[in-house]
Design a protein around this motif. Sequence first.
Motif, PDB file in Angstrom:
ATOM      1  N   UNK A 120       0.883  -1.172   0.000  1.00 56.54           N
ATOM      2  CA  UNK A 120       0.000   0.000   0.000  1.00 56.54           C
ATOM      3  C   UNK A 120       0.919   1.220   0.000  1.00 56.54           C
ATOM      4  N   UNK A 121       0.914   1.969  -1.114  1.00 62.38           N
ATOM      5  CA  UNK A 121       2.033   2.877  -1.342  1.00 62.38           C
ATOM      6  C   UNK A 121       2.033   4.140  -0.511  1.00 62.38           C
ATOM      7  N   UNK A 122       0.888   4.647  -0.086  1.00 61.53           N
ATOM      8  CA  UNK A 122       0.980   5.825   0.776  1.00 61.53           C
ATOM      9  C   UNK A 122      -0.342   6.029   1.486  1.00 61.53           C
ATOM     10  N   UNK A 123      -0.276   5.970   2.817  1.00 56.68           N
ATOM     11  CA  UNK A 123      -1.458   6.258   3.621  1.00 56.68           C
ATOM     12  C   UNK A 123      -1.274   7.668   4.148  1.00 56.68           C
ATOM     13  N   UNK A 124      -2.159   8.571   3.736  1.00 59.11           N
ATOM     14  CA  UNK A 124      -1.970   9.978   4.097  1.00 59.11           C
ATOM     15  C   UNK A 124      -3.328  10.643   4.274  1.00 59.11           C
ATOM     16  N   UNK A 125      -3.306  11.965   4.538  1.00 57.34           N
ATOM     17  CA  UNK A 125      -4.545  12.728   4.606  1.00 57.34           C
ATOM     18  C   UNK A 125      -5.375  12.356   5.822  1.00 57.34           C
ATOM     19  N   UNK A 126      -4.687  12.039   6.940  1.00 52.52           N
ATOM     20  CA  UNK A 126      -5.379  11.646   8.172  1.00 52.52           C
ATOM     21  C   UNK A 126      -6.381  10.527   7.906  1.00 52.52           C
ATOM     22  N   UNK A 127      -5.931   9.525   7.181  1.00 53.81           N
ATOM     23  CA  UNK A 127      -6.759   8.422   6.687  1.00 53.81           C
ATOM     24  C   UNK A 127      -7.630   7.830   7.792  1.00 53.81           C
ATOM     25  N   UNK A 128      -8.943   7.736   7.515  1.00 53.96           N
ATOM     26  CA  UNK A 128      -9.858   7.283   8.555  1.00 53.96           C
ATOM     27  C   UNK A 128     -10.943   6.339   8.013  1.00 53.96           C
ATOM     28  N   UNK A 129     -10.690   5.741   6.844  1.00 51.01           N
ATOM     29  CA  UNK A 129     -11.696   4.835   6.260  1.00 51.01           C
ATOM     30  C   UNK A 129     -11.536   3.452   6.911  1.00 51.01           C
ATOM     31  N   UNK A 130     -11.852   3.409   8.209  1.00 52.93           N
ATOM     32  CA  UNK A 130     -11.488   2.264   9.054  1.00 52.93           C
ATOM     33  C   UNK A 130     -12.194   0.978   8.622  1.00 52.93           C
ATOM     34  N   UNK A 131     -13.501   1.053   8.410  1.00 61.01           N
ATOM     35  CA  UNK A 131     -14.255  -0.155   8.086  1.00 61.01           C
ATOM     36  C   UNK A 131     -13.775  -0.765   6.770  1.00 61.01           C
ATOM     37  N   UNK A 132     -13.641   0.069   5.744  1.00 59.53           N
ATOM     38  CA  UNK A 132     -13.199  -0.469   4.446  1.00 59.53           C
ATOM     39  C   UNK A 132     -11.780  -1.015   4.522  1.00 59.53           C
ATOM     40  N   UNK A 142      -8.182 -13.752   3.246  1.00 59.14           N
ATOM     41  CA  UNK A 142      -9.001 -14.846   2.695  1.00 59.14           C
ATOM     42  C   UNK A 142      -8.429 -15.275   1.332  1.00 59.14           C
ATOM     43  N   UNK A 143      -7.929 -14.304   0.568  1.00 61.71           N
ATOM     44  CA  UNK A 143      -7.424 -14.607  -0.780  1.00 61.71           C
ATOM     45  C   UNK A 143      -6.004 -15.170  -0.747  1.00 61.71           C
ATOM     46  N   UNK A 144      -5.355 -15.145   0.431  1.00 62.09           N
ATOM     47  CA  UNK A 144      -4.048 -15.803   0.539  1.00 62.09           C
ATOM     48  C   UNK A 144      -2.859 -14.915   0.844  1.00 62.09           C
ATOM     49  N   UNK A 145      -3.105 -13.677   1.270  1.00 61.69           N
ATOM     50  CA  UNK A 145      -2.001 -12.754   1.569  1.00 61.69           C
ATOM     51  C   UNK A 145      -1.491 -13.001   2.988  1.00 61.69           C
ATOM     52  N   UNK A 146      -0.164 -13.029   3.135  1.00 59.72           N
ATOM     53  CA  UNK A 146       0.404 -13.173   4.478  1.00 59.72           C
ATOM     54  C   UNK A 146       0.958 -11.866   5.031  1.00 59.72           C
ATOM     55  N   UNK A 147       1.205 -10.891   4.153  1.00 63.30           N
ATOM     56  CA  UNK A 147       1.866  -9.672   4.626  1.00 63.30           C
ATOM     57  C   UNK A 147       1.354  -8.470   3.832  1.00 63.30           C
ATOM     58  N   UNK A 148       1.032  -7.390   4.555  1.00 62.39           N
ATOM     59  CA  UNK A 148       0.675  -6.131   3.899  1.00 62.39           C
ATOM     60  C   UNK A 148       1.661  -5.077   4.389  1.00 62.39           C
ATOM     61  N   UNK A 149       2.340  -4.430   3.440  1.00 59.64           N
ATOM     62  CA  UNK A 149       3.326  -3.407   3.789  1.00 59.64           C
ATOM     63  C   UNK A 149       2.693  -2.046   3.498  1.00 59.64           C
ATOM     64  N   UNK A 150       2.679  -1.182   4.511  1.00 59.31           N
ATOM     65  CA  UNK A 150       2.029   0.125   4.351  1.00 59.31           C
ATOM     66  C   UNK A 150       3.054   1.229   4.564  1.00 59.31           C
ATOM     67  N   UNK A 151       3.193   2.096   3.568  1.00 58.23           N
ATOM     68  CA  UNK A 151       4.046   3.274   3.684  1.00 58.23           C
ATOM     69  C   UNK A 151       3.164   4.366   4.293  1.00 58.23           C
ATOM     70  N   UNK A 152       3.369   4.616   5.591  1.00 53.62           N
ATOM     71  CA  UNK A 152       2.409   5.442   6.327  1.00 53.62           C
ATOM     72  C   UNK A 152       2.921   6.855   6.533  1.00 53.62           C
ATOM     73  N   UNK A 153       2.207   7.796   5.935  1.00 59.27           N
ATOM     74  CA  UNK A 153       2.494   9.197   6.180  1.00 59.27           C
ATOM     75  C   UNK A 153       1.726   9.652   7.413  1.00 59.27           C
ATOM     76  N   UNK A 154       0.409   9.533   7.391  1.00 57.61           N
ATOM     77  CA  UNK A 154      -0.353   9.763   8.617  1.00 57.61           C
ATOM     78  C   UNK A 154      -1.742   9.148   8.507  1.00 57.61           C
ATOM     79  N   UNK A 200       1.662  12.692  -5.491  1.00 61.79           N
ATOM     80  CA  UNK A 200       0.979  11.650  -4.759  1.00 61.79           C
ATOM     81  C   UNK A 200       1.818  11.056  -3.631  1.00 61.79           C
ATOM     82  N   UNK A 201       2.390  11.945  -2.828  1.00 61.96           N
ATOM     83  CA  UNK A 201       3.134  11.507  -1.633  1.00 61.96           C
ATOM     84  C   UNK A 201       4.269  10.535  -1.960  1.00 61.96           C
ATOM     85  N   UNK A 202       4.897  10.739  -3.116  1.00 56.95           N
ATOM     86  CA  UNK A 202       6.047   9.889  -3.452  1.00 56.95           C
ATOM     87  C   UNK A 202       5.680   8.428  -3.652  1.00 56.95           C
TER      88      UNK A 202
END
Length: 377
Positions: A120-132, A142-154, A200-202
Motif C-alpha cells: 500500500x504505497x501511501x497512507x496519508x490525509x489523516x486516513x480514517x476509512x477504518x471499516x473499508x 481470505x485470498x491468501x495474503x500473508x503480509x501487507x506493507x504500508x508506507x504510512x504518512x499519517x 501523490x506523496x512519493x
Amino acid sequence: ITALKDNRTFIISPYFDDRESKVTRVIGIVHHEDVKQLYCWFCCPPDGKIYVSKAKIDVHSDRFGFPYGAADIVCLEPENCDPTHVSIHQSPHGNIDQLPRFEIKNRKAETFSVDFTVCISAMFGNYNNVLQFIQSMEMYKILGVQKVVIYKNNCSHLMEKVLKFYVEEGSVEIIPWPINSHLKVSSKWHFMQDGTHIGYYGQITALNDCIYRNMQRSKFVVLNDADEIILPLKHPDWKSMMSSLQEQNPGTGIFLFENHIFPETISSHMFNISSWNTVPGVNILQHVHREPDRKDVINPKKMIVDPRKVIQTSVHSVLRAYGNSVNVPMDVALIYHCRVPLQGNLPRESLIRDTTLWRYNSSLVMNVNKVLYQTVL
C-alpha cells in the motif's frame, strides 16, 4: 527517508542486485535536473578499505512533470568485496565519518517466507476509512495474503489502533513515510505548476522500494491501494489463480488486472450490519454495482508481479522488467474498487450488478467482526 547534504537527493534504501552484474541499487528521490553526479562509498570487510565508485543516476521516466522523481542510484560493487553498507556523496573526496551509512539489503539469499505481499504505497490525509480498510485486510487474508506493507504518512487516531492490532498480529508491516517533512507533496499524480515537488506523496518511490524490500522474501508482490481488491472469478483464491495464470503464460512476471469502480454512492440494503454503522468508513458488502466501461477510456490496471523480474515499476505498469507482462482477462479476475463514482451522473439502471464479493461474505463478516471487537467496538 534520509536527505543528503545537497537537499536535492533523498535516500530510501540500498539493495544488492546481482541479476545482471554485482551492483548496489539505491532507491531514492532526486531533483531531475539539479543532481548531476553521485558517488557510492563502499567499506570492504575485513580491512575496512574504502572504495569509491561513480553512480549511474537513473531517474524513472514516470515523473508526470514534477521536478522530483523516483530514481535508482546504481553503483558497481568493488571486486572481491561484499560490502554490507554504503554511503552516498556528491564527491569522490571527503571524510567518510561525516557521511550517513546505509545498510545494503538483500545481501543474503533467503527462502521465500510468504506467497503474497500487498504494498500500500501511501497512507496519508489523516486516513480514517477504518471499516473499508479492515474489510480489505480481511479479504486479502481470505485470498491468501500473508503480509501487507504500508508506507504510512499519517492516519487518524482510530486507524492507529487498527494498524497496531495488525502489526502485533504479524500481518502488517509499517514503513514510516514522512515525505512531507522533506518535500512539498502533491495529492495529485500529475504536476499542476503549483510549486509542489513530487506527486501523490512519493507513491512511485514507495512502490519501487516495496518491490526490492520483498524481492527475497515474497513469491509475489501485489501493488494496489487499500480500497482495491483483486477478485478472482474462476478461482477461490490468488494462489490457485496465479498458478493457473503462470501455467498459461510461461516466462511472464507481470500480471495486470483491470480496475472497475463500484461507486460508494449506490447501496444495496443487504449486509446492513448495525454494529458496523458506528465505525467510520465504507461497508464494501453494500456496494455491488459497478460502472460500465466508457467508450475510448482504458481502465487503469494494478499488478501482481514476480518481484525478481522487476527492475523499475510505475503505478499502473512496470517501466523495466525481465520477461513479459500479460493483461489478465476480466472473466478471470477484476479489481473491485469501491470509491466515489467516476461516472456520477449514471442512473442505477446503467450500472452492472456484480455480487462476486458476496461469495466471501460469511467468512468476511465473521473475520471483520473479530477485528472490530478487538480494536474499535
